[in-house]
Design a protein around this motif. Structure first.
Motif, PDB file in Angstrom:
ATOM      1  N   SER A 129      -1.440   5.631   2.910  1.00 18.85           N
ATOM      2  CA  SER A 129      -0.239   5.166   2.224  1.00 18.85           C
ATOM      3  C   SER A 129       1.027   5.727   2.871  1.00 18.85           C
ATOM      4  O   SER A 129       2.018   5.023   3.029  1.00 18.85           O
ATOM      5  CB  SER A 129      -0.295   5.547   0.748  1.00 18.85           C
ATOM      6  N   LEU A 155      -7.414  -1.642  -3.650  1.00 17.30           N
ATOM      7  CA  LEU A 155      -6.036  -1.534  -4.123  1.00 17.30           C
ATOM      8  C   LEU A 155      -5.936  -1.787  -5.623  1.00 17.30           C
ATOM      9  O   LEU A 155      -5.183  -1.112  -6.324  1.00 17.30           O
ATOM     10  CB  LEU A 155      -5.166  -2.532  -3.363  1.00 17.30           C
ATOM     11  N   TYR A 176      -3.468   4.847  -2.352  1.00 18.72           N
ATOM     12  CA  TYR A 176      -4.621   4.139  -1.775  1.00 18.72           C
ATOM     13  C   TYR A 176      -5.522   5.093  -1.006  1.00 18.72           C
ATOM     14  O   TYR A 176      -5.093   5.732  -0.048  1.00 18.72           O
ATOM     15  CB  TYR A 176      -4.128   3.024  -0.846  1.00 18.72           C
ATOM     16  N   TYR A 202       0.826  -1.209   0.000  1.00 17.31           N
ATOM     17  CA  TYR A 202       0.000   0.000   0.000  1.00 17.31           C
ATOM     18  C   TYR A 202       0.860   1.259   0.000  1.00 17.31           C
ATOM     19  O   TYR A 202       0.425   2.324  -0.400  1.00 17.31           O
ATOM     20  CB  TYR A 202      -0.946   0.025   1.210  1.00 17.31           C
TER      21      TYR A 202
END
Lengths: 316, 301
Positions: free
Chosen positions: A283, A60, A54, A49
Motif C-alpha cells: 500500500s 481488497l 492491503y 490500494y
C-alpha cells in the motif's frame, strides 16, 4: 466522366451513410482501444490500494479502509523522513545531472556533422549508437566484466603494478550519481544525437552558401547557422526531460544496486519497487507511485503550457 | 557547398574533434570486444582478469558447455518467441492504427488519438500493474509478453506521420474506384509504408528482446524466464552453475583442463555474448533503416 466529378458524386451521398462509414471506421479500431483501456487505463484503478490496509493474499474487499494513513506514514518519524529525503535527493541528483548535460547530444551532433571524411563519420555514428540497443542487464554484465574485483580493468591495473588490491568500482557508495550518469551517457549519447543530426541535415544549403560568401569561419557558421536551427528540437526535448524528471526508470538502478551503494542509487522508481518487493509494503508503495504520477502529470502540463506561451505550440 | 575558410584554430579544433570521437567510439566498442575475446581465451587466465587486448590460448569449449545449463534453451525459445510474435502483432497494429488515425472522417478521431497518445505520459506504477495482470490471469502466462505491447502509441505516431506525408490522391482515387477502407489499407497503404514499418519492426524487436522488467514482476515459473532475466540471475549465481557444468563434464570426459574448465567468469561472459549476439549481428543491417525512420518521424516533432 472526369475523376473529380465522380468524386463529387461520392461526397453527395446522403449524410446518414457517411455517418455509418465514420462509425464503421471507429468499430475497426475499437478492439485496439479496448486493449489500451485494459493495459493502460484499468491499472489506474489500483491506486485505491493506497487507501486500504492491503496485505496479500487477503483480497481488497476484506481489507480495511485507512484513508490517508499510508501517505502520513511516509513522514511519520525522522527515520522515514530522512529516507524519503535521501530518495528524493537521489532522484533530483540523477535527473539534475541529465538536465545539466542535456546539451551534450547537440554538441555531439554538431561536431560529428563537421567531420568531412564520410566513412569515418558513418563509422563513428554506427559505433556510438550501438550501446543504445542493448538492455541494462547487458550493460551491467559488461560493467561487471570490466570493473568487478576480478574484472579486466583491475587485472590491467594489477599487471601494470599500479594497485596492490582490486578497486571495488561497483560497490562504491560515493560518486554513484556520477557513475550512473556516465553509464546513461555511454548508452544513450550517440542515439540522442540522431534527432539533432536530422535537424542539421534539414538546414537549407543556401544558409551555408550565404555564410560562405560572407567569409564566415567554421565557428561562426556553427554559432550563427547550425546552432539556431537546432534550438527548437533542443527546446522540445528539454521540456520532455523536465516532464519526466521523476521517472528515472527502474531497470538501470535495479541491476546496478547492491548492499553498498543502495543509499545513493535508490531513486523513486527503485524505491517503489523495493518497498513492495523487498519490504512487502504494497500500500505504501502504491501511495508513493501515485504521488509520483500525479506530480509528473502536473509537470507535463506545466511545460506544455510554458511551451505554448513561449513558442505558440504545444509539445504533447 | 558546406565549406569555410580554415584558420589555425579551426585545424586545431579538427584534430581535437577527431581525437575525441575516436576515443568515444573506442569506449563504446571496447567492452564488446574484450568480453568476446575473453570467452574464447583460456578460462583460468580470463578468470584472473588477465585478458585485456588479445585472446590467449583460443578455444571454443565455452559455447558448447554453456548450453548444458538447464533452462538456457527454454529461455532462448521464450525470448525468440516473444520477439517474433510480439513484433509481428505490434507492427501490424501500429500500421493499421496509424492508418486509421489518419482517416479524417472517423468518428471522434481526435479524441481516440489523444486517448492513445496520452498513455505515453502516465503510468499507474508497478504494483497496480502487477495486480491488474494477476486479475487477468496474465502472471506466469506467455501472453503477458505479447498483449500489453500490441498497441504502442509511439509507433502509431511514427506511422500516422508517415501516412499523412503521402499524397492524399492515392487513397481518394482508390475509394472512388470502389475500394473499401480495408482494401485501401492492405492494397495501397501497406506497400507504401514499408520503410517506416521496417523501422517500427526493428524498434519493436529490440524492445521485446531486451525486455527484463516484465519477467521480473510477473513470472515465477522458470519455464517462462527470458534470456535477459536468466542472464541477470547468472551474474548473481554463476559460481554454482560453473560447478554444475564442470561436474557434468567430469562425468562424460576426463579431459577437462584448467583452460576449458568452467569458471564463474566464463559462464557469465559466454551467456552475455549469446544474449548480445543477435543485436550485434543484425545491427549493421537495421542501422541504415532507423536513421531514415527517425528522420521521417522527426519532421513533425
Amino acid at each position: 466522366m472526369p475523376k473529380s466529378l465522380k468524386g463529387d458524386a461520392v461526397h453527395m451521398k446522403n449524410s446518414s451513410s457517411l455517418k455509418r462509414l465514420s462509425v464503421r471506421k471507429f468499430l475497426y479500431i475499437l478492439p485496439f482501444m479496448i486493449l489500451l483501456g485494459i493495459f493502460a487505463y484499468y491499472p489506474l484503478y489500483g491506486w485505491v490500494y493506497a487507501f486500504f490496509d492491503y496485505k496479500p493474499p487477503i483480497p481488497l474487499s476484506r481489507s480495511e479502509f485507512v484513508g490517508f494513513k499510508w501517505f502520513h506514514s511516509l513522514v511519520e518519524n525522522q527515520v522515514k523522513i530522512d529516507q524519503l529525503l535521501q530518495v528524493i535527493k537521489n532522484t533530483f541528483g540523477m535527473s539534475g545531472m541529465t538536465l545539466l548535460f542535456s546539451w551534450l547530444p547537440m554538441i555531439f551532433a554538431i561536431f560529428l556533422t563537421e567531420i568531412k571524411a564520410v566513412r569515418f563519420r558513418k563509422f563513428i555514428q554506427t559505433v556510438t549508437t550501438l550501446p543504445n540497443f542493448i538492455s541494462w542487464v547487458l550493460v551491467y554484465s559488461l560493467a561487471f566484466s570490466m570493473f568487478s574485483s576480478e574484472g579486466i580493468i583491475n587485472g590491467l591495473l594489477n599487471e601494470l603494478g599500479w594497485i596492490d588490491s582490486p578497486i571495488l568500482f561497483l560497490q562504491k557508495s560515493d560518486h554513484v550519481w556520477l557513475t550512473m550518469w556516465m553509464w546513461t551517457t555511454w548508452k544513450a549519447l550517440g542515439w540522442s544525437a540522431i534527432l539533432y543530426i536530422a535537424a542539421i541535415m534539414g538546414i537549407d544549403d543556401s544558409l551555408y552558401e550565404a555564410a560562405h560568401v560572407d567569409g564566415a569561419t567554421r565557428m561562426q557558421v556553427i554559432r550563427h547557422v547550425v546552432l539556431p536551427s537546432m534550438l527548437p528540437t533542443y527546446f522540445v526535448l528539454l521540456m520532455l526531460q523536465i516532464a519526466s524528471f521523476l521517472n528515472n526508470g527502474l531497470e538501470q538502478y535495479f541491476v546496478f544496486q547492491n548492499a553498498f551503494n543502495k543509499e545513493h542509487i535508490q531513486v523513486l522508481d527503485l524505491y517503489v519497487y523495493n518497498l513492495a518487493m523487498g519490504g512487502g509494503s504494497y500500500s505504501v508503495s502504491v501511495a508513493v507511485s501515485m504521488l509520483k504520477s500525479l506530480i509528473s502529470v502536473v509537470l507535463l502540463f506545466s511545460v506544455n503550457g510554458l511551451s505554448k506561451l513561449t513558442r505558440g505550440e504545444s509539445i504533447v | 557547398m558546406r565549406t569555410y575558410r580554415l584558420g589555425t584554430t579551426d585545424k586545431l579544433i579538427s584534430v581535437l574533434v577527431y581525437t575525441l570521437f575516436s576515443l568515444f567510439a573506442l569506449v563504446c566498442l571496447f567492452p564488446f570486444y574484450t568480453i568476446i575475446i575473453n570467452t574464447i581465451s583460456a578460462n583460468d587466465i580470463s578468470a584472473r582478469g588477465d585478458v585485456s587486448f588479445f585472446p590467449k590460448h583460443i578455444h571454443f569449449q565455452n559455447y558448447v558447455d554453456v548450453f548444458k545449463i538447464p533452462g538456457l534453451w527454454d529461455a532462448a525459445l521464450i525470448s525468440l518467441g516473444r520477439t517474433v510474435i510480439g513484433t509481428t502483432l505490434t507492427v501490424g497494429a501500429s500500421a493499421f492504427l496509424g492508418f486509421m488515425f489518419s482517416q479524417e472522417d472517423m468518428w471522434k478521431r481526435k479524441f481516440w488519438y489523444r486517448f492513445t497518445v496520452i498513455t505515453m505520459f502516465f503510468n499507474a506504477g508497478i504494483i497496480p500493474w502487477y495486480l491488474t495482470m494477476r486479475s487477468l490471469h496474465l502472471t506466469n502466462n506467455f501472453l503477458a509478453y505479447i498483449l500489453p505491447t500490441i498497441v504502442a502509441p509511439f509507433f502509431i505516431i511514427l506511422v500516422k506521420t508517415f501516412v499523412e506525408s503521402t499524397p492524399k490522391e492515392l487513397q481518394q482515387a482508390a475509394s472512388i474506384d470502389g475500394a473499401g477502407t480495408m482494401t485501401v489499407f492492405f492494397r495501397i497503404m501497406l506497400p507504401i509504408c514499408k520503410p517506416i514499418l521496417a523501422t517500427v519492426a526493428i524498434f519493436a524487436a529490440v524492445d521485446q528482446w531486451n525486455s527484463f522488467q516484465d519477467t521480473l514482476l510477473l513470472m515465477t515459473d522458470s519455464k517462462l524466464y527470458s534470456l535477459q532475466f536468466i542472464l541477470y540471475n547468472y551474474i548473481n549465481q554463476a559460481s554454482s552453475l560453473s560447478t554444475m557444468v564442470n561436474l557434468q563434464n567430469a562425468g562424460s570426459t576426463a579431459l577437462t583442463s584448467l583452460a576449458t574448465k568452467q569458471t564463474t567468469t566464463s559462464i557469465r561472459m559466454t551467456v552475455t555474448v549469446i544474449v548480445v549476439a543477435p543485436i550485434l549481428l543484425i545491427y549493421p543491417i537495421f542501422q541504415r533503416f532507423f536513421v531514415k525512420g527517425i528522420m521521417i518521424g522527426a519532421v513533425k516533432g
